[in-house]
Scaffold this active site. Structure first.
Site, PDB file in Angstrom:
ATOM      1  N   SER A   1       6.648  -2.268   3.288  1.00 23.83           N
ATOM      2  CA  SER A   1       6.028  -0.962   3.048  1.00 23.83           C
ATOM      3  C   SER A   1       6.125  -0.525   1.595  1.00 23.83           C
ATOM      4  O   SER A   1       5.267   0.226   1.116  1.00 23.83           O
ATOM      5  CB  SER A   1       6.654   0.099   3.964  1.00 23.83           C
ATOM      6  OG  SER A   1       8.059   0.131   3.806  1.00 23.83           O
TER       7      SER A   1
ATOM      8  N   HIS B   1      10.035   3.187  -0.505  1.00 27.56           N
ATOM      9  CA  HIS B   1       8.666   3.672  -0.672  1.00 27.56           C
ATOM     10  C   HIS B   1       8.454   4.262  -2.065  1.00 27.56           C
ATOM     11  O   HIS B   1       7.399   4.063  -2.679  1.00 27.56           O
ATOM     12  CB  HIS B   1       8.361   4.723   0.395  1.00 27.56           C
ATOM     13  CG  HIS B   1       8.353   4.166   1.776  1.00 27.56           C
ATOM     14  ND1 HIS B   1       8.288   4.963   2.901  1.00 27.56           N
ATOM     15  CD2 HIS B   1       8.410   2.886   2.235  1.00 27.56           C
ATOM     16  CE1 HIS B   1       8.298   4.203   3.982  1.00 27.56           C
ATOM     17  NE2 HIS B   1       8.381   2.942   3.591  1.00 27.56           N
TER      18      HIS B   1
END
EC number: 3.4.21.105
Length: 318
Positions: free
Chosen positions: A144, A195
């Protein structure tokens, strides 16, 4: 940190179904290889999750540098895999056709390693600033972070406009940051630093020196960011229309061919929201029929991509 044992990998089945709906022949080669690699490592993990996850303690202090390569390719469970690779699918289709396969492969490889490096720096800085050693032991896996970096690139190549996040209009240039916060409000089990590292790497490419450094290194390897599919050059103008232009180095006449914009081919007729809704419904059903429920690794697929697709399709139809 151990991968949860599940009788049926519902997320994996849903992912494979989506890939076949798109059609393997419609997926650019590097994107397809990235999907295959993530699936292969999920089915055949090289190491247990605790031995492949990325942390300051394990990677930097204990010099286990291979975790920089292993952590992006390992996922906690099938739903973690699904949300990440489903996002890879459409981002790869968009970006690989724009950047060319070789450059996109270069970007993916660089982002995968660099996102891990930035993650380690962030965790180390927070641990030292707050005098909290637990941050050095915090371990993360998954693709991610790379996806956030690719999202920054996608927003850079499609600037302007607003996206709807949780019912609020957000300018494109701020969308990644708002999504970063929103994800961790609703899915606190995700890696905030991972992230954030992806966003920073994306900004280093679009606003900083990373792209020029990569181009300089690529020049030594004999290719550059201008490389596209053989015989074609991608074009994009400020009005939002795009397509492919046949390129003839010896002066043959040029002409434009509009790139197909039938995104139903890629999504089986479902929008991102509809795909997410189906996935969550399947997840809730699966949770009710299994003893071990999936952790909150659900990657927030915002409606911005569907809005952009509709806008581009409208321009093409004019």
């Amino acid at each position: 940190m151990q991968r949860r044992s599940r009788g049926i990998n519902t997320g994996l089945i849903l992912l494979l179904s989506q890939i076949f709906h798109v059609g393997i022949n419609n997926i650019p080669p590097v994107t397809l290889a990235t999907l295959a690699l993530n699936i292969w490592f999920f089915l055949n993990p090289q190491k247990p999750l605790y031995s492949s996850c990325l942390s300051v303690e394990k990677c930097y202090q204990q010099r286990d540098w291979q975790r920089l390569l292993l952590s992006p390719l390992h996922h906690a469970d099938d739903w973690h895999l699904y949300f990440n690779t489903a996002s890879v699918l459409w981002k790869g289709i968009n970006l690989e056709r724009r950047l060319g396969s070789r450059w996109f492969a270069y970007v993916i490889t660089t982002f995968s390693v660099l996102t891990g490096v930035v993650y380690l720096l962030l965790q180390f800085a927070v641990a030292e600033f707050m005098d909290e050693p637990d941050f050095k032991r915090s371990c993360a896996v998954g693709f991610s972070g790379v996806l956030f970096a690719l999202k920054v690139l996608n927003n850079h190549y499609c600037p302007g406009g607003f996206v709807n996040i949780l019912g609020f209009p957000v300018p494109n240039r701020f969308a990644c940051w708002v999504e970063l916060v929103a994800i961790h409000l609703f899915s606190p089990g995700t890696s905030f630093a991972g992230h954030q590292a992806g966003i920073l790497v994306g900004l280093m490419y679009t606003q900083g020196p990373l792209k020029k450094i990569m181009e300089a290194c690529a020049g030594l390897g004999g290719f550059s960011s201008s490389v596209g599919y053989p015989g074609q050059q991608y074009y994009f103008n400020s009005s939002g229309s795009s397509g492919y232009q046949d390129y003839y180095p010896h002066g043959r006449p040029d002409h434009y061919e509009e790139a197909p914009r039938n995104y139903d081919t890629y999504t089986a007729g479902l929008s991102e929201e509809e795909q997410l809704e189906r996935a969550l419904q399947a997840s809730l059903w699966d949770r009710g029929h299994t003893r071990n429920s999936p952790p909150p690794y659900g990657f927030h697929l915002s409606p911005e991509e569907e809005m952009r697709r509709q806008r581009l399709h409208r321009f093409d139809s004019q």
